[in-house]
Design a protein around this motif. Structure first.
Motif, PDB file in Angstrom:
ATOM      1  N   ALA A  25     -29.955  37.389  -7.757  1.00  0.00           N
ATOM      2  CA  ALA A  25     -28.674  37.551  -7.084  1.00  0.00           C
ATOM      3  C   ALA A  25     -28.855  37.865  -5.601  1.00  0.00           C
ATOM      4  O   ALA A  25     -28.102  37.383  -4.748  1.00  0.00           O
ATOM      5  CB  ALA A  25     -27.860  38.656  -7.765  1.00  0.00           C
ATOM      6  N   ALA A  26     -29.881  38.670  -5.284  1.00  0.00           N
ATOM      7  CA  ALA A  26     -30.086  39.096  -3.901  1.00  0.00           C
ATOM      8  C   ALA A  26     -30.679  37.997  -3.024  1.00  0.00           C
ATOM      9  O   ALA A  26     -30.381  37.928  -1.823  1.00  0.00           O
ATOM     10  CB  ALA A  26     -31.001  40.324  -3.873  1.00  0.00           C
ATOM     11  N   GLU A  27     -31.499  37.112  -3.596  1.00  0.00           N
ATOM     12  CA  GLU A  27     -32.283  36.208  -2.746  1.00  0.00           C
ATOM     13  C   GLU A  27     -31.983  34.720  -2.915  1.00  0.00           C
ATOM     14  O   GLU A  27     -32.512  33.891  -2.178  1.00  0.00           O
ATOM     15  CB  GLU A  27     -33.775  36.463  -2.987  1.00  0.00           C
ATOM     16  N   ALA A  28     -31.119  34.375  -3.878  1.00  0.00           N
ATOM     17  CA  ALA A  28     -30.864  32.954  -4.126  1.00  0.00           C
ATOM     18  C   ALA A  28     -30.129  32.272  -2.980  1.00  0.00           C
ATOM     19  O   ALA A  28     -30.251  31.058  -2.799  1.00  0.00           O
ATOM     20  CB  ALA A  28     -30.084  32.772  -5.426  1.00  0.00           C
ATOM     21  N   VAL A  29     -29.357  33.035  -2.197  1.00  0.00           N
ATOM     22  CA  VAL A  29     -28.663  32.418  -1.064  1.00  0.00           C
ATOM     23  C   VAL A  29     -29.673  31.963  -0.009  1.00  0.00           C
ATOM     24  O   VAL A  29     -29.598  30.856   0.516  1.00  0.00           O
ATOM     25  CB  VAL A  29     -27.642  33.408  -0.449  1.00  0.00           C
ATOM     26  N   GLN A  30     -30.650  32.834   0.284  1.00  0.00           N
ATOM     27  CA  GLN A  30     -31.667  32.486   1.280  1.00  0.00           C
ATOM     28  C   GLN A  30     -32.700  31.522   0.729  1.00  0.00           C
ATOM     29  O   GLN A  30     -33.240  30.676   1.451  1.00  0.00           O
ATOM     30  CB  GLN A  30     -32.360  33.756   1.786  1.00  0.00           C
ATOM     31  N   PHE A  31     -33.010  31.668  -0.566  1.00  0.00           N
ATOM     32  CA  PHE A  31     -34.009  30.804  -1.204  1.00  0.00           C
ATOM     33  C   PHE A  31     -33.354  30.136  -2.429  1.00  0.00           C
ATOM     34  O   PHE A  31     -33.575  30.541  -3.569  1.00  0.00           O
ATOM     35  CB  PHE A  31     -35.226  31.625  -1.648  1.00  0.00           C
ATOM     36  N   PRO A  32     -32.519  29.111  -2.211  1.00  0.00           N
ATOM     37  CA  PRO A  32     -31.759  28.526  -3.322  1.00  0.00           C
ATOM     38  C   PRO A  32     -32.630  27.964  -4.429  1.00  0.00           C
ATOM     39  O   PRO A  32     -32.189  27.874  -5.578  1.00  0.00           O
ATOM     40  CB  PRO A  32     -30.929  27.424  -2.638  1.00  0.00           C
ATOM     41  N   GLU A  33     -33.862  27.603  -4.102  1.00  0.00           N
ATOM     42  CA  GLU A  33     -34.726  27.028  -5.140  1.00  0.00           C
ATOM     43  C   GLU A  33     -35.002  28.006  -6.272  1.00  0.00           C
ATOM     44  O   GLU A  33     -35.170  27.611  -7.429  1.00  0.00           O
ATOM     45  CB  GLU A  33     -36.045  26.535  -4.531  1.00  0.00           C
ATOM     46  N   ILE A  34     -35.046  29.320  -5.967  1.00  0.00           N
ATOM     47  CA  ILE A  34     -35.333  30.274  -7.049  1.00  0.00           C
ATOM     48  C   ILE A  34     -34.124  30.419  -7.970  1.00  0.00           C
ATOM     49  O   ILE A  34     -34.273  30.641  -9.169  1.00  0.00           O
ATOM     50  CB  ILE A  34     -35.802  31.647  -6.513  1.00  0.00           C
ATOM     51  N   GLY A  35     -32.919  30.264  -7.406  1.00  0.00           N
ATOM     52  CA  GLY A  35     -31.733  30.291  -8.257  1.00  0.00           C
ATOM     53  C   GLY A  35     -31.699  29.095  -9.184  1.00  0.00           C
ATOM     54  O   GLY A  35     -31.381  29.216 -10.375  1.00  0.00           O
ATOM     55  N   VAL A  36     -32.041  27.925  -8.657  1.00  0.00           N
ATOM     56  CA  VAL A  36     -32.067  26.705  -9.477  1.00  0.00           C
ATOM     57  C   VAL A  36     -33.115  26.833 -10.583  1.00  0.00           C
ATOM     58  O   VAL A  36     -32.852  26.507 -11.753  1.00  0.00           O
ATOM     59  CB  VAL A  36     -32.362  25.473  -8.593  1.00  0.00           C
ATOM     60  N   ASP A  37     -34.306  27.311 -10.224  1.00  0.00           N
ATOM     61  CA  ASP A  37     -35.381  27.448 -11.218  1.00  0.00           C
ATOM     62  C   ASP A  37     -34.984  28.420 -12.324  1.00  0.00           C
ATOM     63  O   ASP A  37     -35.217  28.170 -13.516  1.00  0.00           O
ATOM     64  CB  ASP A  37     -36.676  27.930 -10.544  1.00  0.00           C
ATOM     65  N   PHE A  38     -34.381  29.553 -11.928  1.00  0.00           N
ATOM     66  CA  PHE A  38     -33.977  30.534 -12.934  1.00  0.00           C
ATOM     67  C   PHE A  38     -32.877  29.980 -13.830  1.00  0.00           C
ATOM     68  O   PHE A  38     -32.918  30.142 -15.055  1.00  0.00           O
ATOM     69  CB  PHE A  38     -33.505  31.824 -12.262  1.00  0.00           C
ATOM     70  N   TYR A  39     -31.902  29.315 -13.226  1.00  0.00           N
ATOM     71  CA  TYR A  39     -30.790  28.775 -14.028  1.00  0.00           C
ATOM     72  C   TYR A  39     -31.304  27.760 -15.054  1.00  0.00           C
ATOM     73  O   TYR A  39     -30.896  27.781 -16.224  1.00  0.00           O
ATOM     74  CB  TYR A  39     -29.750  28.131 -13.122  1.00  0.00           C
ATOM     75  N   ASN A  40     -32.197  26.876 -14.618  1.00  0.00           N
ATOM     76  CA  ASN A  40     -32.702  25.839 -15.522  1.00  0.00           C
ATOM     77  C   ASN A  40     -33.529  26.422 -16.661  1.00  0.00           C
ATOM     78  O   ASN A  40     -33.429  25.980 -17.810  1.00  0.00           O
ATOM     79  CB  ASN A  40     -33.536  24.822 -14.744  1.00  0.00           C
ATOM     80  N   ALA A  41     -34.360  27.413 -16.347  1.00  0.00           N
ATOM     81  CA  ALA A  41     -35.250  27.983 -17.367  1.00  0.00           C
ATOM     82  C   ALA A  41     -34.564  29.032 -18.213  1.00  0.00           C
ATOM     83  O   ALA A  41     -34.988  29.271 -19.351  1.00  0.00           O
ATOM     84  CB  ALA A  41     -36.479  28.607 -16.691  1.00  0.00           C
TER      85      ALA A  41
END
Length: 222
Positions: free
Chosen positions: A123-139
């Motif tokens: 939640a804290a870092e997905a805006v700056q690093f959107p790839e980690i939000g995508v990876d977490f959502y998919n997995a």
């Protein structure tokens, strides 16, 4: 008495992990600890190598860089979570009870302390690093939805549930299970999880889900 040959005994022994596998596991464990402690942006690969041993060259060879390492860490954590979850669900129960058992274990494990730390990190870092939000959502969430949708497609629900879109129904169930705790978890507030509280929450969710999706009873023929 049947004798077991030496070859069979050797085959039964667990395979010893290779040096590469040991190094990979050490890097993933170090990455997990440091990412959760410092955040994604503030963690550098040199620190991970210092904790895990090895070299930057090995890390790049195994994971391709920081984004690949984080993706591998997330995929490993989520895969272990779902594998554990499936192994914990009792077999032979009526479908509604099986769903209740699944939901209970899901809540217990998803809202454990480490899970909360990971959610706050995303939640804290997905805006700056959107790839980690995508990876977490998919997995994570997307995989959970696929797992539940697959369960809802099983034949034993015939005549019990009426579901046109199992994926949408799975998303509905997940939303109901999560909403009670997730915002508190992301905000770092205590969840105050108790056995009675989890059971009451799951019971309300399953009752609501069954009310929406339960198949209509056929009227007796005249």
């Amino acid at each position: 008495m049947m004798m077991v040959s030496g070859a069979e005994k050797k085959a039964e022994r667990p395979k010893k992990p290779s040096r590469r596998e040991v190094r990979q596991r050490a890097i993933l464990e170090a990455a997990n600890a440091l990412f959760l402690e410092r955040g994604y942006g503030a963690t550098n690969l040199t620190d991970i190598v210092k904790v895990s041993g090895g070299s930057l060259a090995t890390l790049y060879e195994l994971f391709g860089g920081k984004a690949g390492l984080f993706r591998a860490m997330i995929e490993k954590e989520c895969a272990e979570f779902f594998e554990f979850l499936e192994s914990e669900i009792p077999s032979g129960l009526p479908p509604e009870e099986t769903l209740r058992a699944f939901a209970t274990r899901f809540v217990e494990e998803a809202f454990a302390e480490e899970g909360g730390s990971l959610m706050r990190l995303i939640a804290a870092e997905a805006v700056q690093f959107p790839e980690i939000g995508v990876d977490f959502y998919n997995a994570g969430p997307a995989a959970a939805q696929r797992m539940i949708a697959g369960f809802l497609r099983k034949d034993f629900w015939t005549g019990v549930l009426s579901i046109d879109d199992p994926d949408e129904a799975a998303a509905t169930l997940l939303a109901m299970l999560f909403h009670h705790y997730q915002m508190r978890q992301i905000c770092g507030l205590p969840l105050n999880l108790t056995r009675a509280g989890i059971d009451q929450h799951v019971e309300r969710v399953i009752a609501s889900f069954m009310k929406v999706y339960r198949a209509a009873e056929k009227s007796p023929s005249a």
